[in-house]
Design a protein around this motif. Structure first.
Motif, mmCIF file in Angstrom:
data_model
loop_
_atom_site.group_PDB
_atom_site.id
_atom_site.type_symbol
_atom_site.label_atom_id
_atom_site.label_comp_id
_atom_site.label_asym_id
_atom_site.label_seq_id
_atom_site.Cartn_x
_atom_site.Cartn_y
_atom_site.Cartn_z
ATOM 1 N N SER A 1 0.827 -1.206 0.000
ATOM 2 C CA SER A 1 0.000 0.000 0.000
ATOM 3 C C SER A 1 0.865 1.261 0.000
ATOM 4 N N GLY B 1 3.154 0.335 4.055
ATOM 5 C CA GLY B 1 2.805 -0.772 3.168
ATOM 6 C C GLY B 1 4.018 -1.381 2.498
ATOM 7 N N LYS C 1 -9.013 2.220 -0.238
ATOM 8 C CA LYS C 1 -9.068 1.949 -1.678
ATOM 9 C C LYS C 1 -9.228 3.243 -2.458
#
Length: 472
Positions: free
Chosen positions: A100, A132, A408
């Motif tokens: 991420s 991430g 997201k």
């Protein structure tokens, strides 16, 4: 905002920020579990799980009954602890999957960096979960944020708690390790305390156990010691918590052996509430308990954010104290910096409050209420504030979004443009389970807290980071 006060009986006053001699300043050992529920410890009322070492720690210090994490989910909670800020404010909105773009940025003010600058030796041991791209030059790593030494995983111990293979030590992959994760982590922290750190400097150690987060694995002897836990996975969970308790006991024994006991402030807590049974395929072992609280992990109600909290420093904190004064992991940065003589930048946008006055038997003044925001919380309740006995919960107009599914593309609008349509007010002293909404009976309190809630929400999201802004 009304003043909150708390008087903790003490036998001596801790050092102030004016003391320059390192050997007089306290050491700090902060232990954080993963998904440990408010009701999961014996000393918090669990009827079956045995936690003798944590019972002893509570008997030797203060057991907080209103201790809060910074968020109801892991990465934001951890980011809040090390920055002293509401996680949304530093761009950590949800748990961080591997790869991420989300991460705690290098420019953030952090607890380990401030203590290091003040002359502390700093170490991280266990779960990191603040980026991430773990162990990659593409994002800041623990050493970039102030840790001299780190032994960590990006997220969970893998493939399970037993013999994990995914630890990294100071940028180098460790490979397979033998034993259960909490004991592996305790081994590393014990070795650092006794063999690696400089003895002429005070230390800050952050020990972040993976237990009892899935995928759970536990020693056979402990599993067998719970013959009455007959639900599927129940004995595995109970044994997992007891194994973690053993690791705490080993850490405390080493602190005593090194004659660090009287000058080390130990804080024990959890990152959020307990996982919900069967929420995902491997969660069949997640038998954690929120005790009398409403909700669990991922809830903005207290079951998601109120967690065990124990603090011990013999000679400075009287033994056997219980306190219902609301405190939060956001308070650790200003508290430890004040006790350790570390200078916090005047422009730091901290949401925590220093609890240092309580060690001198003085009142703690909280200028603004405790605040939580999690846009993927279960149900429509996404934001909350607590001020003294009162907690206000805000519900939004967008219905349910999938809880805990990670940030997201497109989530930026959900985070920054929420419309709150309903507000619930609870007196947590009289109604710990948040069952009786008093907003209509106390409109003046509800309106006051509503203003504070909306103001903090706007402040926290004003400069929100859109981690996918570069993608079309």
């Amino acid at each position: 905002m009304r003043t909150l006060s708390f008087l903790l009986a003490v036998t001596a006053v801790l050092v102030s920020a004016t003391i320059a001699s390192a050997d007089q300043r306290p050491n700090f050992l902060v232990i954080m579990c993963d998904d440990l529920g408010y009701g999961d410890l014996e000393c918090y009322g669990h009827p079956s799980i045995r936690t003798p070492n944590l019972n002893k720690l509570a008997d030797e210090g203060v057991r907080f009954t209103s201790y809060y994490s910074a968020a109801p989910v892991c990465s934001p909670s951890r980011a809040g602890l090390i920055t002293g800020q509401t996680p949304t404010q530093v761009g950590i909105y949800d748990w961080i999957p591997g790869g991420s773009p989300m991460h705690v940025r290098a420019e953030e003010v952090t607890l380990p960096r401030l203590l290091k600058q003040a002359g502390y030796e700093t170490g991280l041991f266990g779960k990191w979960h603040c980026n991430g791209k773990f162990n990659s030059p593409q994002q800041p790593q623990p050493d970039d944020l102030g840790f001299d030494y780190w032994f960590a995983t990006q997220n969970n111990a893998g493939p399970t708690h037993e013999n994990p293979v995914n630890f990294v030590r100071n940028g180098k992959k460790v490979g397979p390790t033998e034993g259960f994760s909490c004991q592996v982590v305790a081994d590393e922290a014990i070795n650092w305390l006794s063999e690696v750190r400089r003895n002429d400097k005070p230390f800050f150690a952050l020990v972040t156990f993976h237990e009892p987060h899935e995928p759970i694995a536990s020693p056979d002897d402990l599993v067998k010691s719970y013959p009455d836990a007959d639900k599927k996975g129940e004995a595995l969970y109970y044994a997992n918590v007891t194994n973690m308790d053993r690791a705490v006991g080993r850490l405390m024994a080493k602190v005593d052996e090194l004659n660090l006991r009287d000058n080390t402030l130990v804080v024990f807590t959890s990152d959020n509430g307990p996982e919900t049974l069967n929420r995902y395929s491997s969660a069949w072992r997640s038998h954690g308990s929120p005790g009398p609280l409403r909700g669990m992990k991922l809830h903005i109600y207290d079951g998601g954010i109120r967690v065990p909290g124990i603090a011990r420093m013999p000679g400075k904190i009287d033994a056997g104290i219980e306190s219902d004064f609301p405190v939060c992991s956001l308070d650790l940065l200003p508290t430890l910096c004040e006790l350790g003589g570390a200078e916090v930048p005047t422009d730091a946008k901290l949401d925590g409050t220093s609890l240092a006055p309580m060690f001198a038997g003085e009142m703690v003044e909280r200028e603004k209420p405790l605040f939580w925001h999690y846009y993927r919380a279960f149900g429509e309740a996404k934001v909350a504030v607590r001020d003294g006995d009162w907690k206000l919960v805000a519900l939004w107009d967008r219905g349910n979004v999938k809880p805990g599914s990670a940030y997201k593309t497109g989530d930026y609008q959900l985070i920054t443009k929420a419309n709150f349509t309903d507000f619930e007010l609870y007196n947590l002293t009289e109604d710990i389970g948040e069952t009786n909404d008093l907003a209509d009976q106390h409109p003046e309190i509800a309106n006051r807290l509503k203003k504070a809630l909306l103001h903090k929400y706007e402040e926290a999201t004003a400069n929100a980071i859109n981690w996918y802004a570069e993608k079309k």
